[in-house]
Design a protein around this motif. Structure first.
Motif, PDB file in Angstrom:
ATOM      1  N   LYS A 194       0.824  -1.223   0.000  1.00  0.00           N
ATOM      2  CA  LYS A 194       0.000   0.000   0.000  1.00  0.00           C
ATOM      3  C   LYS A 194       0.851   1.262   0.000  1.00  0.00           C
ATOM      4  CE  LYS A 194      -4.242  -1.838   1.809  1.00  0.00           C
ATOM      5  NZ  LYS A 194      -5.372  -1.638   2.709  1.00  0.00           N
ATOM      6  N   GLN A 195       2.017   1.177   0.617  1.00  0.00           N
ATOM      7  CA  GLN A 195       2.922   2.319   0.599  1.00  0.00           C
ATOM      8  C   GLN A 195       3.356   2.646  -0.825  1.00  0.00           C
ATOM      9  OE1 GLN A 195       5.825   3.541   3.835  1.00  0.00           O
ATOM     10  NE2 GLN A 195       6.895   2.019   2.632  1.00  0.00           N
ATOM     11  N   ALA A 196       3.583   1.622  -1.643  1.00  0.00           N
ATOM     12  CA  ALA A 196       3.943   1.826  -3.051  1.00  0.00           C
ATOM     13  C   ALA A 196       2.798   2.508  -3.799  1.00  0.00           C
ATOM     14  CB  ALA A 196       4.281   0.487  -3.705  1.00  0.00           C
ATOM     15  N   GLU A 197       1.578   2.083  -3.523  1.00  0.00           N
ATOM     16  CA  GLU A 197       0.408   2.703  -4.158  1.00  0.00           C
ATOM     17  C   GLU A 197       0.267   4.151  -3.718  1.00  0.00           C
ATOM     18  OE1 GLU A 197      -2.655   0.011  -2.916  1.00  0.00           O
ATOM     19  OE2 GLU A 197      -2.025  -1.543  -4.327  1.00  0.00           O
ATOM     20  N   PHE A 198       0.508   4.426  -2.435  1.00  0.00           N
ATOM     21  CA  PHE A 198       0.435   5.780  -1.890  1.00  0.00           C
ATOM     22  C   PHE A 198       1.422   6.706  -2.608  1.00  0.00           C
ATOM     23  CE2 PHE A 198       2.270   8.785   1.230  1.00  0.00           C
ATOM     24  CZ  PHE A 198       1.150   9.531   1.538  1.00  0.00           C
ATOM     25  N   VAL A 199       2.662   6.257  -2.766  1.00  0.00           N
ATOM     26  CA  VAL A 199       3.687   7.076  -3.409  1.00  0.00           C
ATOM     27  C   VAL A 199       3.304   7.372  -4.858  1.00  0.00           C
ATOM     28  CG1 VAL A 199       6.064   7.051  -4.258  1.00  0.00           C
ATOM     29  CG2 VAL A 199       5.584   6.381  -1.924  1.00  0.00           C
ATOM     30  N   CYS A 200       2.860   6.362  -5.586  1.00  0.00           N
ATOM     31  CA  CYS A 200       2.522   6.561  -6.993  1.00  0.00           C
ATOM     32  C   CYS A 200       1.298   7.463  -7.165  1.00  0.00           C
ATOM     33  CB  CYS A 200       2.311   5.218  -7.682  1.00  0.00           C
ATOM     34  SG  CYS A 200       3.856   4.325  -7.918  1.00  0.00           S
ATOM     35  N   LYS A 201       0.415   7.453  -6.199  1.00  0.00           N
ATOM     36  CA  LYS A 201      -0.804   8.269  -6.288  1.00  0.00           C
ATOM     37  C   LYS A 201      -0.539   9.742  -5.976  1.00  0.00           C
ATOM     38  CE  LYS A 201      -5.562   8.515  -4.669  1.00  0.00           C
ATOM     39  NZ  LYS A 201      -6.602   7.877  -3.847  1.00  0.00           N
ATOM     40  N   TYR A 202       0.303  10.035  -4.983  1.00  0.00           N
ATOM     41  CA  TYR A 202       0.436  11.396  -4.485  1.00  0.00           C
ATOM     42  C   TYR A 202       1.744  12.119  -4.808  1.00  0.00           C
ATOM     43  CZ  TYR A 202      -3.770  10.443  -1.834  1.00  0.00           C
ATOM     44  OH  TYR A 202      -5.051  10.126  -1.485  1.00  0.00           O
TER      45      TYR A 202
END
Length: 154
Positions: free
Chosen positions: A55-63
């Motif tokens: 989820k941290q990877a998804e967070f970085v790519c999103k924001y």
């Protein structure tokens, strides 16, 4: 023994998202960190590779996008590999335990907060970051006089 890296830098490119064969998201990106001193009138920077999982990877790519400031809390890891020419190489990477915003929403032009993998939660921005009340920029009209009867309110 202790292995802890706390870094603040700017992304040199947009984060890349991939998934492992088992379907686990992983994001890799590089950040530039200015050195605190100048060499002959020229400021130098270090470029470090950061790896985020799930989820941290998804967070970085999103924001986060290229040029955006980011904070990283993690550990340094190395891995050995053989390049396409058959040479043995060692890669140094920071595996992020936590990533977070380090600039205001106005400065970055986007959201605020951080992802905490230990409890799988996202910290929302403070009211001041969300455009709410900010007492640092308040005026005298934002406060009221409290009658002083020499009795403490607590």
């Amino acid at each position: 023994m202790y292995n802890k890296a706390i870094l603040i830098g700017r992304l040199v490119a947009d984060p890349e998202m991939r998934t492992t064969p088992q379907g686990v998201p992983v994001s890799t990106f590089r950040i530039a960190i200015d050195r605190p001193f100048m060499n002959g009138g020229e400021r130098k920077a270090d470029f470090l590779t950061i790896v985020c999982w799930r989820k941290q990877a998804e967070f970085v790519c999103k924001y986060f996008q290229k040029g955006r400031a980011i904070g990283v809390d993690g550990s340094i890891q190395t891995r050995d590999y053989t390049d396409k020419d058959g040479n043995k190489r060692t890669a140094f990477e920071i595996v992020a335990d936590r990533v977070f915003f380090v600039e205001s929403r106005a400065a970055a032009g986007g959201g605020a907060g951080s992802y905490h993998p230990a409890n799988d939660s996202y910290s929302a921005p403070s009211p001041a970051q969300n455009g709410g009340v900010s007492y640092a920029s308040g005026s005298a009209g934002d406060f009221e006089v409290v009658e002083d009867d020499d009795d403490l309110p607590f």
